[in-house]
Design an enzyme around this catalytic site. Structure first.
Site, PDB file in Angstrom:
ATOM      1  N   ASN A  12      19.101 -38.054 -29.245  1.00  0.00           N
ATOM      2  CA  ASN A  12      18.562 -39.237 -29.077  1.00  0.00           C
ATOM      3  C   ASN A  12      19.316 -39.719 -28.049  1.00  0.00           C
ATOM      4  O   ASN A  12      19.975 -40.560 -27.139  1.00  0.00           O
ATOM      5  CB  ASN A  12      19.056 -39.993 -31.125  1.00  0.00           C
ATOM      6  CG  ASN A  12      18.680 -42.074 -30.614  1.00  0.00           C
ATOM      7  OD1 ASN A  12      18.018 -42.132 -29.525  1.00  0.00           O
ATOM      8  ND2 ASN A  12      19.779 -42.447 -31.045  1.00  0.00           N
ATOM      9  N   LYS A  14      19.145 -42.744 -26.782  1.00  0.00           N
ATOM     10  CA  LYS A  14      18.781 -44.026 -26.568  1.00  0.00           C
ATOM     11  C   LYS A  14      18.070 -44.803 -25.406  1.00  0.00           C
ATOM     12  O   LYS A  14      17.206 -44.790 -25.059  1.00  0.00           O
ATOM     13  CB  LYS A  14      20.092 -44.943 -26.775  1.00  0.00           C
ATOM     14  CG  LYS A  14      20.677 -43.915 -27.938  1.00  0.00           C
ATOM     15  CD  LYS A  14      22.076 -44.566 -28.537  1.00  0.00           C
ATOM     16  CE  LYS A  14      22.461 -43.622 -29.909  1.00  0.00           C
ATOM     17  NZ  LYS A  14      24.009 -44.001 -30.403  1.00  0.00           N
ATOM     18  N   HIS A  97      18.076 -47.349 -37.020  1.00  0.00           N
ATOM     19  CA  HIS A  97      19.335 -46.598 -36.835  1.00  0.00           C
ATOM     20  C   HIS A  97      21.106 -47.766 -37.129  1.00  0.00           C
ATOM     21  O   HIS A  97      19.808 -49.209 -36.508  1.00  0.00           O
ATOM     22  CB  HIS A  97      19.332 -45.821 -35.294  1.00  0.00           C
ATOM     23  CG  HIS A  97      20.166 -45.507 -34.419  1.00  0.00           C
ATOM     24  ND1 HIS A  97      21.409 -46.969 -33.578  1.00  0.00           N
ATOM     25  CD2 HIS A  97      21.011 -44.106 -34.407  1.00  0.00           C
ATOM     26  CE1 HIS A  97      22.557 -45.562 -33.488  1.00  0.00           C
ATOM     27  NE2 HIS A  97      21.758 -44.499 -33.891  1.00  0.00           N
ATOM     28  N   GLU A  99      22.387 -48.839 -34.094  1.00  0.00           N
ATOM     29  CA  GLU A  99      21.511 -49.725 -33.725  1.00  0.00           C
ATOM     30  C   GLU A  99      20.933 -50.893 -33.600  1.00  0.00           C
ATOM     31  O   GLU A  99      20.610 -52.001 -33.298  1.00  0.00           O
ATOM     32  CB  GLU A  99      22.212 -48.947 -31.764  1.00  0.00           C
ATOM     33  CG  GLU A  99      23.128 -48.786 -31.485  1.00  0.00           C
ATOM     34  CD  GLU A  99      23.002 -47.629 -30.909  1.00  0.00           C
ATOM     35  OE1 GLU A  99      22.099 -46.681 -30.428  1.00  0.00           O
ATOM     36  OE2 GLU A  99      24.449 -46.959 -30.716  1.00  0.00           O
ATOM     37  N   GLU A 169      24.960 -41.745 -39.879  1.00  0.00           N
ATOM     38  CA  GLU A 169      25.854 -41.358 -39.065  1.00  0.00           C
ATOM     39  C   GLU A 169      26.346 -42.972 -39.231  1.00  0.00           C
ATOM     40  O   GLU A 169      26.940 -43.898 -39.525  1.00  0.00           O
ATOM     41  CB  GLU A 169      24.614 -41.959 -37.920  1.00  0.00           C
ATOM     42  CG  GLU A 169      23.685 -41.095 -37.406  1.00  0.00           C
ATOM     43  CD  GLU A 169      23.330 -41.077 -36.201  1.00  0.00           C
ATOM     44  OE1 GLU A 169      23.653 -40.502 -34.751  1.00  0.00           O
ATOM     45  OE2 GLU A 169      22.772 -42.043 -36.086  1.00  0.00           O
ATOM     46  N   GLY A 176      29.342 -45.272 -27.789  1.00  0.00           N
ATOM     47  CA  GLY A 176      28.288 -46.258 -26.842  1.00  0.00           C
ATOM     48  C   GLY A 176      29.369 -47.259 -25.819  1.00  0.00           C
ATOM     49  O   GLY A 176      30.905 -46.978 -26.555  1.00  0.00           O
ATOM     50  N   SER A 219      29.414 -39.412 -32.410  1.00  0.00           N
ATOM     51  CA  SER A 219      30.780 -37.851 -31.434  1.00  0.00           C
ATOM     52  C   SER A 219      30.273 -36.750 -31.650  1.00  0.00           C
ATOM     53  O   SER A 219      31.796 -36.157 -31.469  1.00  0.00           O
ATOM     54  CB  SER A 219      31.566 -38.871 -31.434  1.00  0.00           C
ATOM     55  OG  SER A 219      31.570 -40.359 -31.554  1.00  0.00           O
TER      56      SER A 219
HETATM   57  P1  PGA Z   1      26.412 -40.908 -30.293  1.00  0.00           P
HETATM   58  O1  PGA Z   1      24.995 -40.913 -30.804  1.00  0.00           O
HETATM   59  O2  PGA Z   1      26.282 -38.759 -29.884  1.00  0.00           O
HETATM   60  O3  PGA Z   1      26.061 -41.033 -28.747  1.00  0.00           O
HETATM   61  O4  PGA Z   1      27.321 -41.042 -30.973  1.00  0.00           O
HETATM   62  C1  PGA Z   1      24.693 -40.310 -31.658  1.00  0.00           C
HETATM   63  C2  PGA Z   1      23.820 -41.774 -32.416  1.00  0.00           C
HETATM   64  O5  PGA Z   1      23.588 -42.855 -31.895  1.00  0.00           O
HETATM   65  O6  PGA Z   1      22.257 -41.161 -32.567  1.00  0.00           O
END
Ligand code: PGA
Length: 256
Positions: A12, A14, A97, A99, A169, A176, A219
């Site tokens: 992802n 983002k 997601h 976010e 998740e 972030g 992470s």
């Molecule tokens: P991250 O994000 O690996 O940077 O923690 C995972 C995600 O939001 O899918």
């Protein structure tokens, strides 16, 4: 049983990479990885990069995904991209997601329609679920997961549910800007996997519960990927920031 389920490693990206950077990283990645039986590698780049990347990426090696979709097919919806518009371009769509849920206010009412819309257009929806830090501290993880599973899948006919991929998740583990994230422990993930399978079993029966792929995200790095993959019930990874670094992401894929 885990061996019958498909494994996924999905990136992802983002809003980390622009179209040009995405295109270059996608091309470099394609050269470095080989087709693996039973492991689907996917990339969800910026929407700006998807169309161009779809012309160059070999779908046998890498599937492409949208980070978000809108659930209506077409019309006066400024700024949105629909599932039918992604036909022939993407094979996967991330839905719900955290976010999208917590920064952009997406609710189950939108999310369930997005999941259904993705399936109608032949995209594999990856429905993201997970509790916040407060919800975990208050012991609400089980209820939150139940609500997000039911809320995200309730628009589907029973026989469609098994086509959805889930990604657990925990919001507190996602890295972030300015976030105090920390990776989940293996125990956290194992417990969430048990809860998710048990909710799926309760809602849709044993066959569906055992057939659905459930990923872990939050992470994930090359040095902890194997630990998560070894947790009972984990069928792959959804990787954010670490997937924007070529060698790091290749190492993660190799662990799967
Ligand atoms: P991250 O994000 O690996 O940077 O923690 C995972 C995600 O939001 O899918």
């Amino acid at each position: 049983m885990a061996e019958r389920r498909k494994k996924y490693v999905i990136a992802n990206w983002k809003m980390y990479l622009n179209a040009d950077e995405s295109f270059k990283l996608g091309a470099a990645l394609q050269k470095k990885i080989r087709v693996r039986r039973g492991v689907e590698v996917g990339i969800c780049p910026s929407a700006l990069a998807l169309h161009e990347m779809s012309k160059k990426i070999d779908k046998k090696i890498i599937k492409l995904g949208a980070q978000n979709i809108y659930w209506r097919d077409a019309g006066a919806y400024t700024g949105e991209i629909s599932a039918p518009e992604l036909r022939g371009i993407a094979q996967i769509a991330l839905v719900g997601h955290s976010e999208r849920r917590y920064i952009f206010g997406e609710q189950n009412i939108d999310i369930k329609k997005k999941v259904a819309s993705a399936l109608r257009s032949g995209l594999t929806p990856v429905l993201c679920i997970g509790e916040t830090r407060d919800e975990k501290d208050f012991g609400e993880t089980s209820e939150v997961l139940y609500d997000q599973i039911l809320g995200g899948l309730s628009e589907l006919a029973a026989e469609e549910v098994g086509k959805v991929v889930l990604a657990y998740e925990p919001v507190w583990a996602i890295s972030g800007d300015g976030r105090n994230a920390r990776p989940a422990t293996e125990e956290d993930v194992a417990e969430a996997m048990r809860l998710i399978r048990s909710h799926l079993n309760h809602l849709y029966g044993k066959k569906v519960a055992e057939s659905m792929s459930v990923l872990y995200g939050g992470s994930v790095k090359s040095d902890n990927a194997s630990e998560f993959l070894a947790v009972e019930g984990v069928d792959g990874l959804l990787v954010g920031s670490a997937s924007t670094k070529l060698d790091e992401f290749v190492k993660i894929i190799e662990k799967a």
